[in-house]
Motif scaffolding. Structure first.
Motif, PDB file in Angstrom:
ATOM      1  N   TYR A  16      -2.768  19.110  37.202  1.00  0.00           N
ATOM      2  CA  TYR A  16      -2.741  18.152  36.103  1.00  0.00           C
ATOM      3  C   TYR A  16      -3.673  18.667  35.019  1.00  0.00           C
ATOM      4  O   TYR A  16      -4.872  18.814  35.244  1.00  0.00           O
ATOM      5  CB  TYR A  16      -3.186  16.765  36.590  1.00  0.00           C
ATOM      6  CG  TYR A  16      -3.278  15.751  35.472  1.00  0.00           C
ATOM      7  CD1 TYR A  16      -2.125  15.215  34.905  1.00  0.00           C
ATOM      8  CD2 TYR A  16      -4.508  15.350  34.968  1.00  0.00           C
ATOM      9  CE1 TYR A  16      -2.201  14.300  33.861  1.00  0.00           C
ATOM     10  CE2 TYR A  16      -4.593  14.438  33.930  1.00  0.00           C
ATOM     11  CZ  TYR A  16      -3.443  13.917  33.377  1.00  0.00           C
ATOM     12  OH  TYR A  16      -3.517  13.014  32.344  1.00  0.00           O
ATOM     13  N   ILE A  88      -0.177  10.279  39.079  1.00  0.00           N
ATOM     14  CA  ILE A  88      -1.174  10.829  38.161  1.00  0.00           C
ATOM     15  C   ILE A  88      -0.581  10.871  36.762  1.00  0.00           C
ATOM     16  O   ILE A  88       0.472  11.473  36.559  1.00  0.00           O
ATOM     17  CB  ILE A  88      -1.600  12.256  38.588  1.00  0.00           C
ATOM     18  CG1 ILE A  88      -2.257  12.222  39.973  1.00  0.00           C
ATOM     19  CG2 ILE A  88      -2.528  12.880  37.547  1.00  0.00           C
ATOM     20  CD1 ILE A  88      -2.522  13.593  40.564  1.00  0.00           C
ATOM     21  N   ILE A  93      -5.631   8.518  38.193  1.00  0.00           N
ATOM     22  CA  ILE A  93      -4.863   8.621  39.438  1.00  0.00           C
ATOM     23  C   ILE A  93      -4.859   7.241  40.080  1.00  0.00           C
ATOM     24  O   ILE A  93      -5.899   6.597  40.187  1.00  0.00           O
ATOM     25  CB  ILE A  93      -5.422   9.701  40.404  1.00  0.00           C
ATOM     26  CG1 ILE A  93      -4.583   9.730  41.703  1.00  0.00           C
ATOM     27  CG2 ILE A  93      -6.907   9.511  40.697  1.00  0.00           C
ATOM     28  CD1 ILE A  93      -4.855  10.930  42.604  1.00  0.00           C
TER      29      ILE A  93
END
Length: 195
Positions: A16, A88, A93
């Motif tokens: 991410y 996410i 998250i």
């Protein structure tokens, strides 16, 4: 021939932005033990660790270096790590553990909110438009990213199937459900029963 037992996942890694997010089912973690596989920076444990049935860890690394980590000890219906146990996006998250959802910031893993939803267990957690759907054992929930309940739906029995039918399925414009007694339900995304 013996059928091979399907192995549950112990960890999942997701890239991410510039971070690597690792979500772990760390069932052997003990509070204050030096023998743990990982020493987490933060521990969430509201009850005694002897009551916790699920222990899920989150580790965030940047360029291979750990920058934050935490573990959650929770009680309720036991859960493991899978594709549909966390989401996410937006530098956050959301993770489901037992019958709770936790929301943490990325990358520092500061707690934003956590709440109990299903009375028993949250089986899975899905994105739906700008919200989330929780497939619980007793109820189905649509919630906002802030954890506010938009609607909830309960059937005549628990959302578990014994005859092989999929008890929970999100389709293009509806949610198809089947309960323990094989009653079938179709909901629109506003939680209204279509059939």
């Amino acid at each position: 021939k013996k059928k091979k037992k399907k192995k549950k996942k112990k960890k999942m890694k997701v890239d991410y932005k510039s971070f690597e997010v690792e979500v772990i089912d760390d069932e052997n973690h003990s509070l204050n033990s030096t023998k743990n596989l990982h020493q987490y920076k933060t521990v969430y444990c509201e009850e005694s660790e002897f009551h916790s049935v699920s222990k899920h860890g989150i580790i965030i690394k940047e360029h291979g270096i750990e920058i934050s980590s935490l573990i959650i000890h929770e009680f309720g219906g036991a859960t493991t790590i899978s594709d549909d146990s966390f989401i996410i996006e937006d530098d956050k998250i959301w993770i489901r553990i037992c019958n709770k959802i936790y929301c943490f910031s990325i990358p520092n893993l500061e707690l934003i909110w956590h709440k109990e939803f299903d009375f028993a267990t949250n089986f899975s957690f899905h994105k739906l438009e700008n919200d989330f759907i929780i497939y619980g054992e007793v109820e189905i929930f649509r919630i906002t990213k802030e954890g506010e309940i938009i609607w909830r739906f309960e059937g005549r029995d628990i959302w578990v199937s014994v005859d092989g039918k999929n008890p929970f399925n999100i389709e293009t414009d509806k949610i198809r459900l089947c309960d323990f007694q094989s009653n079938e339900y179709i909901l629109d995304f506003d939680g209204k029963e279509l059939e």
